[in-house]
Design a protein around this motif. Structure first.
Motif, short mmCIF file in Angstrom:
data_model
loop_
_atom_site.label_atom_id
_atom_site.label_comp_id
_atom_site.label_asym_id
_atom_site.label_seq_id
_atom_site.Cartn_x
_atom_site.Cartn_y
_atom_site.Cartn_z
N ILE A 441 0.82 -1.20 0.00
CA ILE A 441 0.00 0.00 0.00
C ILE A 441 0.86 1.26 0.00
CG2 ILE A 441 -1.75 1.30 1.27
CD1 ILE A 441 -2.80 -1.24 -0.05
N TYR A 442 1.85 1.34 0.89
CA TYR A 442 2.68 2.54 0.96
C TYR A 442 3.70 2.59 -0.18
CZ TYR A 442 1.18 2.65 5.91
OH TYR A 442 0.46 2.66 7.07
N ALA A 443 4.27 1.46 -0.51
CA ALA A 443 5.41 1.45 -1.43
C ALA A 443 5.01 1.64 -2.87
CB ALA A 443 6.18 0.13 -1.28
N GLY A 444 3.88 1.07 -3.28
CA GLY A 444 3.53 1.07 -4.70
C GLY A 444 3.66 -0.33 -5.27
N GLU A 445 3.92 -0.41 -6.55
CA GLU A 445 3.87 -1.71 -7.22
C GLU A 445 4.95 -1.83 -8.27
OE1 GLU A 445 -0.14 -3.35 -7.27
OE2 GLU A 445 0.10 -3.54 -9.43
N ASP A 446 5.49 -3.05 -8.44
CA ASP A 446 6.45 -3.39 -9.50
C ASP A 446 5.81 -4.46 -10.37
OD1 ASP A 446 8.17 -1.71 -8.17
OD2 ASP A 446 9.43 -3.30 -7.36
N GLN A 447 5.78 -4.19 -11.69
CA GLN A 447 5.16 -5.14 -12.62
C GLN A 447 6.11 -5.48 -13.75
OE1 GLN A 447 1.32 -3.98 -14.13
NE2 GLN A 447 0.51 -3.39 -12.13
N GLY A 448 6.30 -6.78 -13.98
CA GLY A 448 7.02 -7.27 -15.14
C GLY A 448 6.02 -7.79 -16.16
N LEU A 449 5.67 -6.96 -17.13
CA LEU A 449 4.56 -7.28 -18.02
C LEU A 449 4.84 -8.46 -18.95
CD1 LEU A 449 3.42 -3.64 -18.86
CD2 LEU A 449 2.63 -5.15 -17.06
N ARG A 450 6.10 -8.86 -19.07
CA ARG A 450 6.42 -10.03 -19.88
C ARG A 450 5.94 -11.32 -19.22
NH1 ARG A 450 12.73 -8.77 -20.49
NH2 ARG A 450 12.27 -7.96 -18.41
N VAL A 532 6.90 5.58 -12.26
CA VAL A 532 5.92 6.63 -11.94
C VAL A 532 6.05 6.94 -10.45
CG1 VAL A 532 3.49 7.27 -11.91
CG2 VAL A 532 4.35 5.75 -13.71
N ARG A 533 6.42 8.19 -10.15
CA ARG A 533 6.53 8.64 -8.76
C ARG A 533 5.46 9.70 -8.50
NH1 ARG A 533 11.68 10.54 -6.33
NH2 ARG A 533 11.64 12.11 -7.99
N ALA A 552 7.26 6.23 2.83
CA ALA A 552 6.46 5.68 1.74
C ALA A 552 7.20 5.86 0.41
CB ALA A 552 5.11 6.36 1.68
N ARG A 553 7.47 4.77 -0.28
CA ARG A 553 8.13 4.87 -1.59
C ARG A 553 7.23 5.56 -2.60
NH1 ARG A 553 9.63 -0.13 -5.58
NH2 ARG A 553 7.47 0.26 -6.20
N ALA A 554 5.94 5.24 -2.56
CA ALA A 554 4.93 5.90 -3.39
C ALA A 554 5.35 5.96 -4.86
CB ALA A 554 4.62 7.31 -2.86
N ALA A 555 5.70 4.82 -5.41
CA ALA A 555 6.16 4.76 -6.79
C ALA A 555 5.78 3.42 -7.41
CB ALA A 555 7.67 4.96 -6.87
N ASP A 556 5.52 3.44 -8.70
CA ASP A 556 5.21 2.23 -9.46
C ASP A 556 6.27 2.04 -10.54
OD1 ASP A 556 2.76 1.95 -8.02
OD2 ASP A 556 1.85 3.43 -9.36
N VAL A 572 -2.47 -2.45 -9.34
CA VAL A 572 -3.65 -3.24 -9.00
C VAL A 572 -3.96 -3.20 -7.51
CG1 VAL A 572 -4.67 -5.56 -9.05
CG2 VAL A 572 -3.22 -4.79 -10.95
N PHE A 573 -2.94 -3.37 -6.67
CA PHE A 573 -3.14 -3.58 -5.24
C PHE A 573 -2.70 -2.40 -4.38
CE2 PHE A 573 -2.29 -7.97 -6.90
CZ PHE A 573 -3.60 -8.42 -6.80
N THR A 574 -2.59 -1.23 -4.94
CA THR A 574 -2.10 -0.09 -4.18
C THR A 574 -2.75 1.19 -4.67
OG1 THR A 574 -0.08 1.03 -3.42
CG2 THR A 574 -0.14 0.34 -5.70
N TYR A 575 -2.54 2.27 -3.93
CA TYR A 575 -2.99 3.60 -4.33
C TYR A 575 -2.09 4.61 -3.66
CZ TYR A 575 -5.05 4.68 0.25
OH TYR A 575 -5.23 4.96 1.58
N GLN A 576 -2.11 5.84 -4.16
CA GLN A 576 -1.30 6.93 -3.60
C GLN A 576 -2.14 8.19 -3.51
OE1 GLN A 576 1.53 5.87 -2.48
NE2 GLN A 576 1.52 3.94 -3.62
#
Length: 733
Positions: A441-450, A532-533, A552-556, A572-576
């Motif tokens: 929630i605080y940190a954000g999200e990392d996505q590997g779209l491959r 995205v910060r 809070a990292r607050a970045a995707d 998907v699982f976070t917000y800022q």
């Protein structure tokens, strides 16, 4: 003047709030008497209700001065019976009175998944009668026995084995308020890679392997809470080794007299087999080179494991013949998003919503009648950390209970002949890693779209290399139906400006501080990284000012699939909470490529304010946006920094205003249930998510709902009694 008895004073005020005011009709342009907006449990046609005696309400309409003299409620098991005037579930008969809110259902016992059809007749002072149109509500799974199947574990086999091996807590007396104690783990290994998981109750420093320093993450000194558990990758040669570190007491108002740590080392043992070392820590004696066995801590709380990737879960099933309806019931410890035959089953976001999961696990019910196919079907779920596993300040990760993340589902398909076919949480589920590699929630999200498998949630997908989903321990808490509208995207904001700040860096201004996400549409090469910060403010130089975010990292972060098609980037699982977004990794960013999704509990906005003074108008608008941003499953104190907690002092002061601007009835009921769960046996509350008894009454009486007020009464009196025991006088500063 004598000081009044506080119990009598507060009780009298509470009872005044319970009184029912005369119900006056909304004026109409003709003389027609009518009844409109029938609601159950303060919601319109609720689905999946868990209350076996829900409250009912309606609105009266007619010419000015119309007054309700009496009413009658009919509840039937079918539309035909209701249309015929037969309330086989409940016929209240004529009841004299002006009440039209908070009237408890008092008919036949209701069973799981039952649909209740109802209508209301009212009489005015002239004894004219008017009937409402028909309305309905539908029950969820109201008894624990109605939930079949098991809890599915959202973890892979390695994570499961780590969890089962655990991590033993050891401690030692603190040398002083600022002095650190040294700890050491001597061990032998074979050659290969190893992973260290370590968590300190205190401030950890000087982490080393065989005397060589290991990097520790930089922790903002203003962070609300201690550092989370650390995961460190190691490469070990065969032989003897030692891990050393130091732990000092955490600074603060209360400095603990001991320091402690827990750790697990997963490595290749001397025999070439993977082993997990959880014991054997030593503590420095204070003499040069002297070590003694560290004491095993008397209390062994669960280990707050670092973030792990989300998982994709899927299950295919056959369905033959026609069906009348299909309902999907979902409970989770963690976040989830669900598809049926390739289509999302709902528009809900950030499920499962915040709750005291150690006491109750929220469940939602979805109407999926239109998505079930004849023949082969496929259920697909992406499950991640969500609110359950994410770091919650100041307690850390898994603050409501131990790993793993868990999921339980029941899909009930009612055939045309009335037979119910159930697809549940059984051994036929398969799982694989999800593209979401990290989500908090605080940190954000990392996505590997491959990592997205093609058509993984569609009926023809064959999960050939997917492993069977493992069973999770029963969490012990009961499953309860959610009693408020879910979090959803309530509106979309377009950029006001897009400023290019470098070769591939832009700062976007959405013109409004809000809580939500950035949606980005791009084309790019395989593996291209885009970041995205978020921030609420800018510096004088026009850069993001993120100082108020604390830890809070607050970045995707995204890594593109790069297959030539447009890719939609969105967490998907976070917000800022933010107004400005920095987009890095896109050489040319057009305003049409980016938008912002505003998230909030989907409450109806019922009040407006308009004035020709711009400052006052802006003040009201800021208040409205603050409510949108902070009504996120619970009423939070802020949407942006490492906090976002249910401080009820904030809620207590704001609730009247909030209830004028939005329909907060069901939201109030949902939050007061969390308050009840959090109150201890002595009547006291923790600092969050609950609040004081006064706050409870203020929230409850705003909606004149007897059920909410009645549930608040015992806990309010208990809190008042606890306050009386802890203080000797009233009126002292």
């Amino acid at each position: 003047m004598p000081i009044p008895d506080r119990r009598s004073f507060l009780a009298s005020g509470a009872m005044l709030g319970l009184g029912a005011a005369p119900i006056i009709a909304a004026p109409t342009s003709n003389d027609r008497l009518g009844v409109k907006r029938l609601r159950c449990a303060m919601r319109d046609a609720p689905l999946g209700l868990g209350d076996e005696r829900p409250t009912l309400s309606w609105q009266l309409e007619g010419p000015a001065g119309t007054f309700q003299q009496a009413y009658r409620i009919l509840v039937a098991s079918s539309p035909a019976l209701l249309a015929g005037g037969h309330g086989d579930l409940w016929d209240s008969k004529r009841i004299e009175g002006a009440h039209s809110t908070g009237i408890a259902y008092a008919g036949q016992p209701l069973r799981s998944s039952q649909i209740c059809h109802w209508k209301v007749a009212i009489w005015d002072r002239s004894d004219r009668q008017a009937w409402s149109a028909a309305a309905r509500w539908e029950m969820g799974l109201v008894a624990a026995a109605d939930w079949e199947g098991k809890w599915l574990a959202v973890e892979d086999e390695v994570e499961r084995n780590d969890r089962l091996a655990g991590a033993q807590w050891v401690d030692a007396p603190a040398s002083g308020a600022t002095d650190a104690r040294s700890f050491r783990l001597p061990f032998s290994s074979g050659e290969g890679e190893a992973t260290l998981f370590v968590m300190a109750d205190g401030v950890m420093s000087d982490l080393k392997i065989d005397g060589s320093p290991l990097a520790l993450p930089v922790r903002d000194p203003a962070a609300f809470g201690g550092a989370p558990a650390l995961k460190v990758a190691l490469k070990l040669a065969a032989g003897n080794h030692a891990i050393t570190l130091r732990v000092a007491p955490a600074p603060g108002y209360f400095v603990k007299p001991i320091v402690a740590l827990a750790a697990q080392l997963r490595q290749v043992g001397p025999g070439g087999v993977t082993e997990r070392i959880t014991q054997g820590w030593e503590v420095g004696t204070g003499k040069e080179g002297m070590w003694a066995r560290a004491d095993v801590a008397a209390e062994q709380p669960h280990f707050p494991w670092p973030p792990t990737p989300a998982r994709l879960l899927c299950r295919t099933f056959m369905h033959e013949g026609k069906h009348d309806k299909a309902r999907l019931h979902v409970a989770a410890l963690g976040g989830y998003r669900i598809w049926l035959n390739g289509k999302r089953v709902n528009k809900d976001e950030l499920q499962a919503e915040p709750s005291d999961y150690s006491n109750s696990i929220p469940c939602r019910t979805y109407d999926v009648s239109h998505l079930v196919l004849e023949g082969q079907n496929s259920l697909g779920v992406m499950a991640g950390d969500g609110f359950y596993a994410s770091y919650q300040a100041p307690d850390g990760r898994y603050s409501y209970g131990a790993a793993p993340r868990r999921l339980k589902l029941c899909l009930d398909i009612t055939q045309a002949n009335g037979e119910i076919v159930r697809v549940g949480s059984d051994d036929d589920w398969r799982h694989a890693p999800a593209p979401v590699q990290m989500s908090e929630i605080y940190a954000g999200e990392d996505q590997g779209l491959r990592l997205w498998p093609r058509d993984w949630h569609r009926p023809r997908f064959v999960p050939a290399n997917w492993a069977p989903v493992l069973e999770a321990p029963d969490p012990g808490a009961g499953i309860v139906a959610a009693c408020c509208e879910p979090i959803r995207v309530i509106c979309t904001l377009e950029p006001i400006t897009v400023r290019k700040m470098g070769v591939a860096r832009h700062i976007v201004d959405f013109g409004q501080i809000f809580a939500g996400r950035v949606r980005l549409r791009v084309h790019g090469r395989e593996g291209q990284e885009i970041r995205v910060r978020h921030a609420e403010l800018l510096t004088a130089q026009g850069e993001l000012d993120r100082r108020n975010l604390r830890a809070a990292r607050a970045a995707d972060h995204y890594w593109l699939r790069g297959d030539g098609r447009e890719e939609v980037l969105e967490p998907v699982f976070t917000y800022q909470g933010f107004r400005y977004a920095e987009i890095e990794g896109v050489p040319d960013l057009d305003a049409n490529m980016i938008s912002a999704l505003v998230l909030s509990t989907a409450l109806e906005e019922t009040g407006t304010f308009s004035i020709d003074q711009p400052e006052l108008q802006k003040l009201w608008l800021n208040t409205l946006w603050s409510q949108r941003s902070n009504f996120m499953g619970i009423p939070t104190d802020c949407p942006q920094r490492d906090e976002r907690l249910g401080w009820t002092g904030d809620a207590q002061l704001f609730w009247d205003t909030a209830s004028f601007m939005m329909d907060t009835g069901a939201f109030t009921r949902s939050f007061t249930r969390i308050l009840r769960n959090a109150q201890n046996s002595r009547g006291a509350y923790p600092l969050w998510p609950p609040g004081s008894g006064r706050s409870n009454w203020g929230m409850a009486r705003r909606h004149r709902d007897g059920r909410t007020q009645g549930s608040c009464c015992p806990m309010s009196l208990s809190f008042i009694a606890a306050t009386g025991r802890s203080s000797t006088r009233i009126g002292q500063p």
